[in-house]
Design an enzyme around this catalytic site. Structure first.
Site, mmCIF file in Angstrom:
data_model
loop_
_atom_site.group_PDB
_atom_site.id
_atom_site.type_symbol
_atom_site.label_atom_id
_atom_site.label_comp_id
_atom_site.label_asym_id
_atom_site.label_seq_id
_atom_site.Cartn_x
_atom_site.Cartn_y
_atom_site.Cartn_z
ATOM 1 N N CYS A 84 6.926 -22.625 -24.469
ATOM 2 C CA CYS A 84 8.109 -22.452 -23.618
ATOM 3 C C CYS A 84 9.365 -22.957 -24.335
ATOM 4 O O CYS A 84 9.800 -22.316 -25.275
ATOM 5 C CB CYS A 84 7.869 -23.093 -22.263
ATOM 6 S SG CYS A 84 8.776 -22.237 -20.967
ATOM 7 N N HIS A 114 2.764 -20.692 -20.530
ATOM 8 C CA HIS A 114 2.062 -21.980 -20.656
ATOM 9 C C HIS A 114 0.547 -21.759 -20.753
ATOM 10 O O HIS A 114 -0.140 -21.758 -19.736
ATOM 11 C CB HIS A 114 2.370 -22.859 -19.440
ATOM 12 C CG HIS A 114 3.781 -23.313 -19.386
ATOM 13 N ND1 HIS A 114 4.187 -24.540 -19.849
ATOM 14 C CD2 HIS A 114 4.901 -22.686 -18.948
ATOM 15 C CE1 HIS A 114 5.496 -24.662 -19.687
ATOM 16 N NE2 HIS A 114 5.943 -23.547 -19.138
ATOM 17 N N GLU A 120 -1.638 -23.765 -21.676
ATOM 18 C CA GLU A 120 -2.389 -24.969 -21.284
ATOM 19 C C GLU A 120 -2.823 -24.930 -19.821
ATOM 20 O O GLU A 120 -3.749 -25.638 -19.427
ATOM 21 C CB GLU A 120 -1.557 -26.229 -21.581
ATOM 22 C CG GLU A 120 -0.361 -26.492 -20.670
ATOM 23 C CD GLU A 120 0.924 -25.742 -21.049
ATOM 24 O OE1 GLU A 120 0.835 -24.747 -21.793
ATOM 25 O OE2 GLU A 120 2.004 -26.150 -20.592
HETATM 26 N N1 GLN Z 1 14.162 -24.899 -20.138
HETATM 27 C C1 GLN Z 1 13.575 -23.677 -20.600
HETATM 28 C C2 GLN Z 1 13.797 -22.541 -19.604
HETATM 29 O O1 GLN Z 1 14.025 -22.775 -18.447
HETATM 30 C C3 GLN Z 1 12.108 -23.861 -20.910
HETATM 31 C C4 GLN Z 1 11.282 -24.210 -19.730
HETATM 32 C C5 GLN Z 1 9.929 -24.794 -20.083
HETATM 33 O O2 GLN Z 1 9.724 -25.276 -21.191
HETATM 34 N N2 GLN Z 1 9.014 -24.807 -19.126
HETATM 35 O O3 GLN Z 1 13.712 -21.407 -19.974
#
Ligand code: GLN
Length: 551
Positions: free
Chosen positions: A382, A508, A510
């Site tokens: 992310c 994600h 994970e």
């Molecule tokens: N802050 C980033 C976004 O909103 C990444 C979010 C995250 O790592 N879950 O796109």
């Protein structure tokens, strides 16, 4: 008819109600029952999505896009079945429903009160999953500790449910602590007696007591607890501190918790729990002789719970590779231009963690650069993926001021930008791109080698995205988009062509790794770390041999 098991906690928090609930559910599932687990959280937040990880640890996202408590992660990792919005209820949700009903005039002029209106809504939600007909047994974990003001309505609702359903359809397990007083050389039962009395005051008699302890409970002690707490001695279960949470189901099996629960619910034992694959997993976990050191670069590293699912995914993937993953937490705020080599040189692979906001971002970008230039296996998740894109734009595409508009809203080169659908969003709670989305994988990519399929579903939680206006430039220079959402063309995976393992994912992974199904990205990432370490060691020995010859 569905049967219900409730798990309450006494004496202190952090006794592991989530792990106990997941372990019991696992054993029942392994006997052939259809089981699910839900958690009731006594805080007023509607969900933990707006809470700081320092306050609440990781926010776990389900397929249907609910932002939930991290215990749901344990449920999925143990049971290997997905949870949903219905598996996590908070006081905030309960009140929101009741207040909305009141505003609609549904209570027809009645005074709206905690009892019966709030407790009725809690009861409705306690029965919801059972009502689907999909489960034989529903395990409900009640958050907080008995005696807290906040959890009172839940215990009252539980009292009513037990009365409505009868003892053979509804079981209460109370998880409590038997502290060991070193000075007295004794295990003490008094806090447990008081905690059970607290439950009795509200009218709930626990059926089974699970006692967390650092020393074995003697039969005499079990009998004493039984006598004071109105339970049979065989329903006083010892839960000794375990090294790994994954040993708990087997410890509970040894203590016959599943048998006792089934006999109290008047359900047949069926077959002995099928725990062979679980045992295999534990065996590989314990017998792993190899070790890799993976740098986890994030800004919440002081708090273990903030990256719970990542740490657990390393355990699952490590066991499959028969390799222990030693996670080396590196605070991204401490990494700078002067020290990044020093900080990162000892690791076999680098994972740049998810996150929000500016704090620590520069350290993450430097970690991406270090992994890219030195050909160290890299996984960016992310925000970690977004940092890899920013780094590549700045240092390879030479777009000096490239940034994410999350950090620099009027960046000259917004290589990461706010998603179109996010532009009108003002409310913070539950408004990110959340839950499972499809992704098509380029069959000629590392991502395909990892997943061995061309279409996957992964879970998301973000507002910003790879800016497709720059895609061509990136691909020409060697950072390709190997995974794309088939509907809206959002870039979900980037990877470097010219690197042994350099992958960034907008989602994600994970959140989908379980004991039975370790996530392929983690499995292959660990494998790459092992390969890196091995070749690195080879180079080292060659050098030292030459040294010997020369000297
Ligand atoms: N802050 C980033 C976004 O909103 C990444 C979010 C995250 O790592 N879950 O796109």
């Amino acid at each position: 008819m569905t049967k219900y098991i409730f798990v309450t906690g006494g004496v202190t928090s952090s006794l592991g109600k989530g792990i106990l609930s997941a372990s019991l559910a696992k054993l029942l599932q392994a006997r052939g029952y259809r089981v699910t687990i839900q958690k009731f959280d006594p805080y007023i937040n509607v969900d933990p999505g707006t809470m700081n990880p320092y306050e609440h640890g990781e926010c776990y996202v389900t397929d249907d896009g609910a932002e939930t408590d991290l215990d749901l992660g344990h449920y999925e990792r143990f049971l290997n079945i997905p949870t949903s919005q219905a598996n996590n209820v908070t006081t905030g949700q309960v009140y929101q429903t009741v207040i909305n009903r009141e505003r609609n005039g549904d209570y027809l002029g009645k005074t709206v009160q905690v009892i019966p209106h709030i407790t009725d809504e809690i009861k409705r939600r306690m029965m919801l999953l059972g009502g689907t007909g999909n489960y034989d047994i529903v395990v409900s974990e009640i958050g907080g500790t008995v005696g807290d003001i906040e959890s009172l309505p839940y215990i009252e609702a539980l009292r009513q449910v037990k009365w409505d359903l009868g003892n053979s359809n509804c079981l209460v397990i109370h998880l409590t602590l038997i502290p060991y007083l070193k000075a007295a050389g004794e295990l003490k039962t008094k806090p447990t007696q008081h905690s059970v009395r607290e439950l009795l005051e509200i009218g709930v008699q626990p059926d089974i007591l699970v006692c967390r302890t650092e020393k074995t409970l003697s039969l005499a002690l079990k009998k004493k607890i039984a006598l004071f707490c109105n339970v049979s001695a065989n329903a006083v279960i010892e839960s000794i501190d375990a090294k790994s949470i994954y040993s708990v189901p087997l410890l509970m099996m040894k203590e016959k918790l599943d048998r006792i629960a089934l006999s109290k619910l008047k359900l047949p034992l069926r077959d002995e729990p099928q725990m062979d694959s679980w045992l295999e997993f534990l065996k590989s976990l314990k017998n792993s002789k190899k070790v890799v050191k993976i740098g986890l670069v994030g800004k919440y590293v002081e708090l273990q719970d903030a990256y719970k699912s990542i740490n657990e995914s390393f355990i699952h993937g490590g066991a499959l590779n028969e390799c222990k993953v030693s996670v080396h937490a590196i605070h991204s705020e401490t990494i700078n231009e002067k020290n990044f080599e020093q900080k990162l040189k000892s690791v076999d692979a680098i994972l740049v963690a998810p996150g929000f906001g500016e704090r620590g971002i520069q350290g993450k970008i430097l970690a991406c650069e270090y992994a890219r230039v030195n050909k160290i296996p890299f996984l960016g998740i992310c925000l970690g993926m977004q940092c890899a894109v920013i780094e590549y734009a700045r240092n390879v595409l030479k777009l000096k001021n490239a940034h994410s508009t999350e950090i620099k809203p009027n960046s000259l080169h917004p290589v990461i930008d706010l998603m179109e659908e996010q532009k009108k969003v003002v409310k913070k709670g539950g408004t990110m791109r959340l839950g499972a989305y499809p992704c098509d994988i380029n069959p000629e990519s590392k991502a395909f080698e990892v997943y061995k399929q061309t279409s996957i579903l992964e879970r998301h939680r973000h507002r910003f995205e790879f800016n497709n206006k720059y895609l061509e430039k990136f691909e020409e220079a060697g950072l390709i988009a190997s995974g794309i959402n088939p509907e809206n063309k959002l870039v979900e995976i980037v990877e470097l062509r010219d690197h042994p393992f350099y992958i960034g994912v907008q989602y994600h992974p994970e959140l989908k790794s379980t004991v039975d199904n370790p996530h392929p990205l983690f499995v292959q990432f660990i494998k790459a770390a092992m390969e890196h370490k091995y070749s690195f060691e080879k180079v080292e020995t060659q050098i030292s041999k030459e040294d010997i010859i020369l000297n």
